[in-house]
Design a protein around this motif. Structure first.
Motif, PDB file in Angstrom:
ATOM      1  N   THR A 145      16.094 110.406  20.212  1.00  0.00           N
ATOM      2  CA  THR A 145      15.927 109.282  21.012  1.00  0.00           C
ATOM      3  C   THR A 145      16.835 109.453  21.991  1.00  0.00           C
ATOM      4  OG1 THR A 145      17.542 107.879  19.636  1.00  0.00           O
ATOM      5  CG2 THR A 145      15.195 107.452  19.214  1.00  0.00           C
TER       6      THR A 145
ATOM      7  N   ASP B 136      16.873 111.709  24.726  1.00  0.00           N
ATOM      8  CA  ASP B 136      16.206 111.806  26.001  1.00  0.00           C
ATOM      9  C   ASP B 136      15.841 110.455  26.502  1.00  0.00           C
ATOM     10  OD1 ASP B 136      16.881 114.589  25.860  1.00  0.00           O
ATOM     11  OD2 ASP B 136      14.745 115.115  25.003  1.00  0.00           O
ATOM     12  N   ILE B 137      15.085 109.538  25.726  1.00  0.00           N
ATOM     13  CA  ILE B 137      14.521 108.326  25.980  1.00  0.00           C
ATOM     14  C   ILE B 137      15.678 107.589  26.469  1.00  0.00           C
ATOM     15  CG2 ILE B 137      13.468 106.220  25.368  1.00  0.00           C
ATOM     16  CD1 ILE B 137      11.876 108.106  22.818  1.00  0.00           C
TER      17      ILE B 137
ATOM     18  N   MET C 262      18.333 108.458  27.955  1.00  0.00           N
ATOM     19  CA  MET C 262      18.803 108.823  29.277  1.00  0.00           C
ATOM     20  C   MET C 262      17.807 108.645  30.380  1.00  0.00           C
ATOM     21  SD  MET C 262      21.881 109.650  28.347  1.00  0.00           S
ATOM     22  CE  MET C 262      22.158 110.376  30.222  1.00  0.00           C
ATOM     23  N   THR C 263      16.765 108.322  30.077  1.00  0.00           N
ATOM     24  CA  THR C 263      15.709 108.000  31.067  1.00  0.00           C
ATOM     25  C   THR C 263      15.686 106.512  31.545  1.00  0.00           C
ATOM     26  OG1 THR C 263      13.885 107.275  29.628  1.00  0.00           O
ATOM     27  CG2 THR C 263      13.983 109.780  30.051  1.00  0.00           C
ATOM     28  N   THR C 264      16.605 105.630  31.038  1.00  0.00           N
ATOM     29  CA  THR C 264      16.879 104.392  31.542  1.00  0.00           C
ATOM     30  C   THR C 264      17.646 104.536  32.704  1.00  0.00           C
ATOM     31  OG1 THR C 264      18.838 104.047  30.096  1.00  0.00           O
ATOM     32  CG2 THR C 264      16.730 103.563  29.136  1.00  0.00           C
TER      33      THR C 264
ATOM     34  N   THR D 163      23.829 104.722  33.736  1.00  0.00           N
ATOM     35  CA  THR D 163      24.561 106.006  34.042  1.00  0.00           C
ATOM     36  C   THR D 163      25.043 106.715  32.891  1.00  0.00           C
ATOM     37  OG1 THR D 163      26.488 104.721  34.308  1.00  0.00           O
ATOM     38  CG2 THR D 163      25.176 105.203  36.208  1.00  0.00           C
TER      39      THR D 163
ATOM     40  N   PRO E 251      22.208 114.578  32.542  1.00  0.00           N
ATOM     41  CA  PRO E 251      21.215 115.283  32.466  1.00  0.00           C
ATOM     42  C   PRO E 251      20.990 116.022  33.849  1.00  0.00           C
ATOM     43  CG  PRO E 251      20.541 112.965  32.126  1.00  0.00           C
ATOM     44  CD  PRO E 251      21.967 112.956  32.485  1.00  0.00           C
TER      45      PRO E 251
ATOM     46  N   ARG F  59      20.523 120.177  34.572  1.00  0.00           N
ATOM     47  CA  ARG F  59      19.662 120.826  35.295  1.00  0.00           C
ATOM     48  C   ARG F  59      20.378 121.860  36.308  1.00  0.00           C
ATOM     49  NH1 ARG F  59      17.324 115.596  35.303  1.00  0.00           N
ATOM     50  NH2 ARG F  59      18.363 115.003  37.049  1.00  0.00           N
TER      51      ARG F  59
END
Length: 309
Positions: free
Chosen positions: A92, A94-95, A97-99, A102, A295, A299
């Protein structure tokens, strides 16, 4: 003021769990056992004395406070060490961190959740702690300082746990690393002064002894500022006696402390400087943990790796 969503969610979920009730029960049970054991020792000590036993009940304060500090120092890193790594294990992370939050908000939310739980345990211990104030005749201002130190220990322990949780993929590894950090602060800060004392005695009994060299070398004792055991010893010394351990050391020292050490150990400066350093280290750990789970940073590192390849 907008409440951190992670704090709101975690506190709501955990408050509905039966585990929190068993946790408070176990916490109170340990404090009750320590209380009765301390009362037994006080009774045995005053059995053949004609002193007022109520004057000895002041010892309940350090006994109960130290017990709670030790419990918080052990359970808080375990809770925060599984916060980020646990999200990865449940897939969970990655989910989350998509919110719109920060990385630093995520980290502070996990830490604040652990602090709220710690304060719940501290609040539950007030009936037992109050006996040392009502019967022992201690000032109620010491209760405020107890809360302040408990909050500092919870924040410091939580920052260690969250940093280790961001570095490890497994919760077990994060917990082990957290206690490894504890060893660094408890034992690692003691080793430099110990080695220096051994080195000093070798020089003193040799032919190259210089008193001025030893006086400047005393600055190595500043590592004790980041030792939690020394911090608690200084705290209880000032609360119970009103005197600083380091002031008494300066009084019996032949040359006294010089340089930065002498400035820090004057009056109540030691515990003030140590508190500031613990807060600074805790905030640094939070920033490192936020940077680790960012994230965007991941990258950028992958792009750099591709360019190098």
């Amino acid at each position: 003021m907008r409440l951190n969503p992670i704090v709101k969610k975690d506190v709501r979920v955990q408050s509905r769990s039966i585990k929190i009730s068993f946790g408070v029960f176990a916490y109170e049970l340990i404090l009750a056992l320590v209380f009765f054991f301390a009362m037994y020792l006080i009774q045995q000590e005053n059995m053949y004395l004609y002193d007022n036993i109520y004057s000895s009940l002041v010892a309940l304060y350090p006994a109960l406070a130290l017990t709670q500090f030790m419990i918080l120092g052990l359970i808080v890193p375990v809770r925060t060490a599984s916060s980020i790594s646990g999200e990865r294990e449940r897939q969970t992370f990655d989910i989350m961190m998509t919110t719109g939050m920060t990385p630093f908000s995520v980290v502070t939310g996990k830490v604040m959740t652990a602090i709220v739980q710690s304060m719940l345990f501290i609040a539950a211990s007030l009936p037992i702690m109050a006996l040392s104030f009502v019967v022992g005749g201690m000032s109620w201002s010491y209760l405020f300082w107890f809360f302040a130190v408990a909050l500092l220990i919870s924040f410091f322990s939580a920052s260690i746990g969250i940093l280790c949780s961001s570095l490890c993929k497994k919760s077990v590894s994060a917990v082990i690393m957290s206690y490894g950090f504890y060893l660094i602060f408890f034992i690692g800060t003691v080793l430099p002064p110990v080695f220096y004392r051994v080195y000093y005695f070798n020089i003193m009994y040799g032919n190259n002894f210089s008193g001025s060299r030893y006086s400047y070398g005393e600055n190595i004792y500043l590592t004790f500022l980041l030792n939690p055991a020394v911090y608690l010893a200084e705290f209880f010394s000032e609360v119970m006696t009103g005197e600083s351990l380091f002031d008494s050391f300066n009084g019996v020292s032949s040359s006294g402390m010089r340089g930065p050490v002498g400035l820090v150990t004057t009056g109540h400066n030691w515990i003030i400087v140590s508190t500031i350093l613990f807060l600074a280290v805790s905030v640094l750990f939070l920033f490192l943990a936020a940077r680790r789970i960012d994230p965007a940073r991941g990258r950028m590192e992958r792009r750099k790796a591709k360019k190098r390849a």
